[in-house]
Design a protein around this motif. Structure first.
Motif, mmCIF file in Angstrom:
data_model
loop_
_atom_site.group_PDB
_atom_site.id
_atom_site.type_symbol
_atom_site.label_atom_id
_atom_site.label_comp_id
_atom_site.label_asym_id
_atom_site.label_seq_id
_atom_site.Cartn_x
_atom_site.Cartn_y
_atom_site.Cartn_z
ATOM 1 N N LEU A 1 -84.505 25.940 3.112
ATOM 2 C CA LEU A 1 -84.215 27.454 3.353
ATOM 3 C C LEU A 1 -82.735 27.712 3.302
ATOM 4 N N ASP A 2 -82.248 26.855 4.000
ATOM 5 C CA ASP A 2 -80.554 27.418 4.121
ATOM 6 C C ASP A 2 -79.609 27.036 3.107
ATOM 7 N N THR A 3 -80.006 25.976 2.303
ATOM 8 C CA THR A 3 -79.106 25.552 1.151
ATOM 9 C C THR A 3 -79.808 25.692 -0.114
ATOM 10 N N GLY A 4 -80.934 25.809 -0.179
ATOM 11 C CA GLY A 4 -81.709 25.845 -1.373
ATOM 12 C C GLY A 4 -81.695 24.390 -2.129
ATOM 13 N N PRO B 1 -97.196 18.740 19.931
ATOM 14 C CA PRO B 1 -97.114 19.327 18.715
ATOM 15 C C PRO B 1 -95.920 19.617 18.269
ATOM 16 N N VAL B 2 -95.184 20.049 19.106
ATOM 17 C CA VAL B 2 -93.751 20.449 18.605
ATOM 18 C C VAL B 2 -92.924 19.066 18.158
ATOM 19 N N VAL B 3 -92.903 18.233 18.954
ATOM 20 C CA VAL B 3 -92.326 17.039 18.579
ATOM 21 C C VAL B 3 -92.892 16.542 17.209
ATOM 22 N N GLU B 4 -94.287 16.581 17.021
ATOM 23 C CA GLU B 4 -94.565 15.877 15.763
ATOM 24 C C GLU B 4 -94.146 16.740 14.559
ATOM 25 N N ASP B 5 -93.754 18.353 14.623
ATOM 26 C CA ASP B 5 -93.294 18.996 13.530
ATOM 27 C C ASP B 5 -91.994 19.095 13.531
ATOM 28 N N ILE B 6 -90.816 18.612 14.397
ATOM 29 C CA ILE B 6 -89.709 18.652 14.311
ATOM 30 C C ILE B 6 -89.089 18.170 12.956
ATOM 31 N N GLY B 7 -89.298 17.108 12.456
ATOM 32 C CA GLY B 7 -88.787 16.544 11.142
ATOM 33 C C GLY B 7 -89.069 17.255 10.097
ATOM 34 N N GLU B 8 -90.414 17.648 9.960
ATOM 35 C CA GLU B 8 -90.824 18.526 8.692
ATOM 36 C C GLU B 8 -90.177 19.905 8.885
ATOM 37 N N ALA B 9 -90.039 20.245 10.036
ATOM 38 C CA ALA B 9 -89.603 21.867 10.209
ATOM 39 C C ALA B 9 -87.992 21.948 9.597
ATOM 40 N N LEU B 10 -87.321 20.672 10.238
ATOM 41 C CA LEU B 10 -85.834 20.627 9.840
ATOM 42 C C LEU B 10 -85.666 20.334 8.443
ATOM 43 N N VAL B 11 -86.450 19.517 7.784
ATOM 44 C CA VAL B 11 -86.283 19.525 6.294
ATOM 45 C C VAL B 11 -86.559 20.589 5.410
ATOM 46 N N PHE B 12 -87.634 21.408 6.100
ATOM 47 C CA PHE B 12 -87.585 22.640 5.408
ATOM 48 C C PHE B 12 -86.602 23.784 5.618
ATOM 49 N N LYS B 13 -86.298 23.518 6.924
ATOM 50 C CA LYS B 13 -85.083 24.719 7.192
ATOM 51 C C LYS B 13 -83.857 24.369 6.115
ATOM 52 N N HIS B 14 -83.460 23.148 6.306
ATOM 53 C CA HIS B 14 -82.365 22.685 5.369
ATOM 54 C C HIS B 14 -82.675 23.271 3.945
#
Length: 193
Positions: free
Chosen positions: A166-169, A151-164
């Motif tokens: 949040l961090d940059t707007g 489940p963590v590997v499955e979510d990595i890409g989506e999580a990093l897209v959303f983190k980007h």
């Protein structure tokens, strides 16, 4: 308010889906009503009640219908490209009213836990998960070790897209999506570049 017209079948359903998402966007969950959706769609509310018991049930179905399905290359010959396209599809969907509805429902899941659970059921039943869809496609064809698709590997890409975001707007550009794939997803499945 839309003028009443005689629509049937898929045309009517599409209009109702569009109307419930627009109504939710405008009034939010607490003020979502069949009357408001019917008025916006230009149809009688009895039309809605024939198929859905509540406006929330209609909303969940509309979200499910709008949620995109990633289609990896059938030959499974471009994992990197398919993963980047899956993240691009995620960004396209994130601009859609259904994504805003999902975000609002999940942000307020304590107030409407049954609605959040309904969303989860829709997504789980469909198996639609952007990069996870791609990864499982390649695993089924023997190109990836399925044991690595946690489940963590499955979510990595989506999580990093959303983190980007949040961090940059801002949305990540294609170069950033490629970095997410190259530096996070591929190494996680044993294919580091």
């Amino acid at each position: 308010m839309a003028a009443r017209t005689r629509r049937r079948g898929d045309e009517l359903i599409a209009a109702l889906y569009e109307s419930v998402l627009a109504e939710f966007d405008e009034v939010g969950l607490g003020r979502l009503t069949m009357e408001g959706v019917a008025r916006r769609a230009g149809t009688a509310k009895t039309t809605l009640y024939r198929r859905w018991p509540t406006p929330e049930a209609l909303l969940v179905e509309a979200i499910g219908a709008a949620y995109p399905v990633e289609e990896p290359s059938p030959a499974a010959d471009d994992l990197r490209g398919d993963l980047i396209r899956a993240l691009e599809l995620l960004l396209e969907w994130a601009r859609h009213p259904s994504a805003r509805a999902v975000q609002a429902i999940l942000a307020d899941r304590r107030r409407a836990p049954e609605l959040a659970a309904g969303l989860q059921e829709v997504f789980d039943a469909s198996g639609r998960r952007f990069t996870a869809t791609v990864l499982h496609h390649y695993a089924r064809l023997g190109q990836l070790d399925p044991a690595l698709l946690t489940p963590v590997v499955e979510d990595i890409g989506e999580a990093l897209v959303f983190k980007h975001g949040l961090d940059t707007g801002e949305e990540p550009d294609r170069g950033r999506l490629a970095e997410i794939v190259d530096q996070a997803i591929l190494p996680a499945v044993g294919l580091g570049r």
